[in-house]
Design an enzyme around this catalytic site. Structure first.
Site, PDB file in Angstrom:
ATOM      1  N   CYS A  62     -16.511   1.323  -0.547  1.00  0.00           N
ATOM      2  CA  CYS A  62     -15.462   0.335  -0.353  1.00  0.00           C
ATOM      3  C   CYS A  62     -15.064   0.519   1.132  1.00  0.00           C
ATOM      4  O   CYS A  62     -14.306  -0.348   1.731  1.00  0.00           O
ATOM      5  CB  CYS A  62     -14.181   0.850  -1.190  1.00  0.00           C
ATOM      6  SG  CYS A  62     -13.677   2.515  -0.599  1.00  0.00           S
ATOM      7  N   ARG A  66     -13.762  -8.982   1.040  1.00  0.00           N
ATOM      8  CA  ARG A  66     -12.282  -8.669   0.590  1.00  0.00           C
ATOM      9  C   ARG A  66     -11.387  -9.789   1.072  1.00  0.00           C
ATOM     10  O   ARG A  66     -10.200 -10.032   0.430  1.00  0.00           O
ATOM     11  CB  ARG A  66     -12.004  -7.404   1.549  1.00  0.00           C
ATOM     12  CG  ARG A  66     -12.396  -6.224   1.182  1.00  0.00           C
ATOM     13  CD  ARG A  66     -11.802  -5.504  -0.042  1.00  0.00           C
ATOM     14  NE  ARG A  66     -10.549  -5.664  -0.051  1.00  0.00           N
ATOM     15  CZ  ARG A  66      -9.566  -4.657   0.177  1.00  0.00           C
ATOM     16  NH1 ARG A  66     -10.132  -3.417   0.667  1.00  0.00           N
ATOM     17  NH2 ARG A  66      -8.413  -4.704   0.213  1.00  0.00           N
ATOM     18  N   ASP A 113     -17.300   6.562  -2.817  1.00  0.00           N
ATOM     19  CA  ASP A 113     -15.934   6.389  -1.971  1.00  0.00           C
ATOM     20  C   ASP A 113     -15.765   7.841  -1.348  1.00  0.00           C
ATOM     21  O   ASP A 113     -16.665   8.609  -1.452  1.00  0.00           O
ATOM     22  CB  ASP A 113     -14.937   6.200  -3.129  1.00  0.00           C
ATOM     23  CG  ASP A 113     -13.585   5.914  -2.385  1.00  0.00           C
ATOM     24  OD1 ASP A 113     -13.557   5.950  -1.043  1.00  0.00           O
ATOM     25  OD2 ASP A 113     -12.401   6.213  -2.971  1.00  0.00           O
ATOM     26  N   GLN A 160      -9.955  -4.331  -4.354  1.00  0.00           N
ATOM     27  CA  GLN A 160     -11.274  -3.595  -4.042  1.00  0.00           C
ATOM     28  C   GLN A 160     -12.127  -3.995  -5.202  1.00  0.00           C
ATOM     29  O   GLN A 160     -13.190  -4.432  -5.140  1.00  0.00           O
ATOM     30  CB  GLN A 160     -11.504  -2.148  -3.757  1.00  0.00           C
ATOM     31  CG  GLN A 160     -12.560  -1.746  -3.447  1.00  0.00           C
ATOM     32  CD  GLN A 160     -12.912  -2.101  -1.915  1.00  0.00           C
ATOM     33  OE1 GLN A 160     -12.297  -2.131  -0.894  1.00  0.00           O
ATOM     34  NE2 GLN A 160     -14.167  -2.658  -1.823  1.00  0.00           N
ATOM     35  N   HIS A 209      -6.992   0.217  -7.181  1.00  0.00           N
ATOM     36  CA  HIS A 209      -6.982  -0.596  -5.987  1.00  0.00           C
ATOM     37  C   HIS A 209      -7.792  -1.762  -6.598  1.00  0.00           C
ATOM     38  O   HIS A 209      -9.028  -2.127  -6.274  1.00  0.00           O
ATOM     39  CB  HIS A 209      -8.015   0.215  -5.046  1.00  0.00           C
ATOM     40  CG  HIS A 209      -8.090  -0.394  -3.621  1.00  0.00           C
ATOM     41  ND1 HIS A 209      -7.345  -1.190  -3.321  1.00  0.00           N
ATOM     42  CD2 HIS A 209      -8.919   0.070  -2.579  1.00  0.00           C
ATOM     43  CE1 HIS A 209      -7.510  -1.734  -1.980  1.00  0.00           C
ATOM     44  NE2 HIS A 209      -8.650  -0.554  -1.571  1.00  0.00           N
ATOM     45  N   ASN A 231      -8.449   6.295  -7.285  1.00  0.00           N
ATOM     46  CA  ASN A 231      -7.979   4.763  -7.304  1.00  0.00           C
ATOM     47  C   ASN A 231      -9.300   3.664  -7.327  1.00  0.00           C
ATOM     48  O   ASN A 231      -9.260   2.817  -8.424  1.00  0.00           O
ATOM     49  CB  ASN A 231      -7.139   4.325  -6.100  1.00  0.00           C
ATOM     50  CG  ASN A 231      -7.774   5.205  -4.805  1.00  0.00           C
ATOM     51  OD1 ASN A 231      -8.811   5.570  -4.749  1.00  0.00           O
ATOM     52  ND2 ASN A 231      -6.707   5.283  -3.755  1.00  0.00           N
ATOM     53  N   ARG A 285       0.891  -1.314   0.214  1.00  0.00           N
ATOM     54  CA  ARG A 285       0.030  -0.101  -0.005  1.00  0.00           C
ATOM     55  C   ARG A 285       0.983   1.271   0.074  1.00  0.00           C
ATOM     56  O   ARG A 285       1.819   1.465   1.006  1.00  0.00           O
ATOM     57  CB  ARG A 285      -0.786   0.063   1.257  1.00  0.00           C
ATOM     58  CG  ARG A 285      -1.751   1.196   1.283  1.00  0.00           C
ATOM     59  CD  ARG A 285      -3.000   1.087   2.327  1.00  0.00           C
ATOM     60  NE  ARG A 285      -3.930   0.450   1.683  1.00  0.00           N
ATOM     61  CZ  ARG A 285      -5.286   0.412   2.130  1.00  0.00           C
ATOM     62  NH1 ARG A 285      -5.663   1.409   3.054  1.00  0.00           N
ATOM     63  NH2 ARG A 285      -6.058  -0.124   1.606  1.00  0.00           N
TER      64      ARG A 285
HETATM   65  N1   CP Z   1     -11.475  -0.425   1.411  1.00  0.00           N
HETATM   66  C1   CP Z   1     -10.276  -0.435   1.889  1.00  0.00           C
HETATM   67  O1   CP Z   1      -9.223  -0.331   1.121  1.00  0.00           O
HETATM   68  O2   CP Z   1     -10.371  -0.212   3.247  1.00  0.00           O
HETATM   69  P1   CP Z   1      -8.929   0.077   4.083  1.00  0.00           P
HETATM   70  O3   CP Z   1      -8.245   1.352   3.802  1.00  0.00           O
HETATM   71  O4   CP Z   1      -9.654  -0.006   5.474  1.00  0.00           O
HETATM   72  O5   CP Z   1      -7.960  -1.150   3.870  1.00  0.00           O
HETATM   73  N1  NVA Z   2      -9.884   6.661  -2.291  1.00  0.00           N
HETATM   74  C1  NVA Z   2      -9.752   6.187  -1.073  1.00  0.00           C
HETATM   75  C2  NVA Z   2      -9.950   4.760  -0.830  1.00  0.00           C
HETATM   76  C3  NVA Z   2      -9.552   4.146   0.453  1.00  0.00           C
HETATM   77  C4  NVA Z   2      -9.652   2.736   0.518  1.00  0.00           C
HETATM   78  C5  NVA Z   2      -8.318   6.590  -0.681  1.00  0.00           C
HETATM   79  O1  NVA Z   2      -7.241   6.494  -1.482  1.00  0.00           O
HETATM   80  O2  NVA Z   2      -8.044   6.964   0.689  1.00  0.00           O
END
Ligand code: CP
Ligand code: NVA
Length: 324
Positions: free
Chosen positions: A277, A304, A235, A143, A140, A171, A113
């Site tokens: 998400c 997930r 989101d 997801q 992502h 993302n 990440r």
């Molecule tokens: N949806 C998602 O990726 O959640 P987190 O940021 O909690 O991993």
């Molecule tokens: N668009 C959000 C997704 C989190 C899972 C972010 O990047 O923070």
């Protein structure tokens, strides 16, 4: 030196349609095994990576991605190793290149990440173990796999459905749009005029839509996007790293909150489902919709885990042969 024979999960567009569909089917298959309590099947999977480790190289916060990738590692008997940004030498005493070489020499795969998509590409170039993009600014994929699985579970099919995205353009929608088009789902995206949709993703999406006859459109009016939609998705408006732009973003997205009234005005399909998400904030969707019987957000969150299991199975156990 590039380790180009390894298959990494960079984004959904880099998977063939068959590979993507196979990941969805496997996620459903592993969900059945996981929930069945069938000890012999659980044990035989548990032995596949017993004694191995899987690294979680996370430079941002996470609930779902961390829990699902740790759970998926445990499903196959591997020990997950969480490496948060304050835990290791990366960025303070050690370069990304050296860190990648060292970590990948000792683990079966790296869930990463990161902030910039380029970091995923750099990791993939230098790693001797598969890199699983666990969120960057542009994609992502974990997801998106989960979301299509959840849509398939909710409706029993995907082809011909319409997905309406009301929200920001980064993302989550970048991979979800491609995943939906690969699954025969029409995609209508509503973003404010001041938000720019990613041009690489748009051209991938337009190409896919032309090849398959599935509809893809980018609009600025949430009501128009919602018309006859089966799946409503949003989101956060303030992604991780964008916190300093919060006030500006809340203004920018005025009129984009998903509410019962907006859904009624949009004349969505009567059997609509709401997805997110997570984590969720009330400004993007109100409580009535978020906690309604049409909301599948917690089923989506649980899925997930099965998506992460399917990904480890395909990229690590089957060494990138996703059709196996
Ligand atoms: N949806 C998602 O990726 O959640 P987190 O940021 O909690 O991993
Ligand atoms: N668009 C959000 C997704 C989190 C899972 C972010 O990047 O923070």
């Amino acid at each position: 030196m590039s380790t180009s024979n390894i298959k990494h999960l960079v984004n959904i567009a880099s998977l063939s349609n068959d590979e993507f569909i196979s990941l969805i089917n496997n996620a459903q298959h592993f969900k059945t095994i996981y929930k069945s309590g069938n000890i012999s099947k659980i044990k035989s999977n548990h032995e596949k990576l017993l004694g191995k480790t899987i690294a979680l190289l996370f430079s941002k916060r996470s609930t779902r991605t961390r829990i699902s990738s740790e759970g998926a590692s445990a499903f196959f008997g591997a020990q997950p190793m969480f490496l948060g940004k304050d835990d290791i030498q990366l960025g303070v005493n050690e370069s990304m290149y050296d860190t990648t070489k060292v970590i990948s020499s000792m683990v079966s795969c790296i869930f990463a990440r990161v902030n910039k998509h380029q970091d995923i590409l750099d990791l993939a170039k230098d790693s001797s173990a598969p890199i699983i993009n666990s969120l960057c600014d542009k994609y992502h994929p974990l997801q998106a796999i989960t979301d299509i699985m959840t849509i398939k579970e909710s409706f029993g099919y995907t082809k011909g459905l319409k997905l309406a995205w009301i929200g920001d353009a980064n993302n989550v929608i970048n991979d979800l749009a491609i995943a939906a088009l690969k699954s025969g789902i029409n995609v209508s995206i509503a973003i404010p005029e001041s938000v720019k949709f990613d041009s690489d993703v748009e051209s991938d999406a337009v190409k896919l839509a032309n090849e398959t006859g599935v509809k893809f459109e980018i609009l600025n009016d949430p009501i128009e996007a919602l018309n006859n939609a089966n799946v409503l998705v949003t989101d956060t408006w303030v992604s991780m790293g964008d916190e300093s732009k919060k006030i500006e973003k809340l203004k920018q997205f005025n009129g984009f909150q998903i509410t019962k009234e907006l859904i009624e005005k949009g004349k969505v399909n009567e059997n609509w489902k709401f997805m997110h998400c997570l984590p969720r904030h009330p400004e993007e969707v109100d409580d009535i919709v978020f906690y309604s019987p049409n909301s599948v957000v917690f089923q989506e969150a649980e899925n997930r885990l099965y998506a992460a299991i399917a990904v480890i199975n395909g990229f690590v156990i089957n060494k990138g042969d996703l059709l196996k």
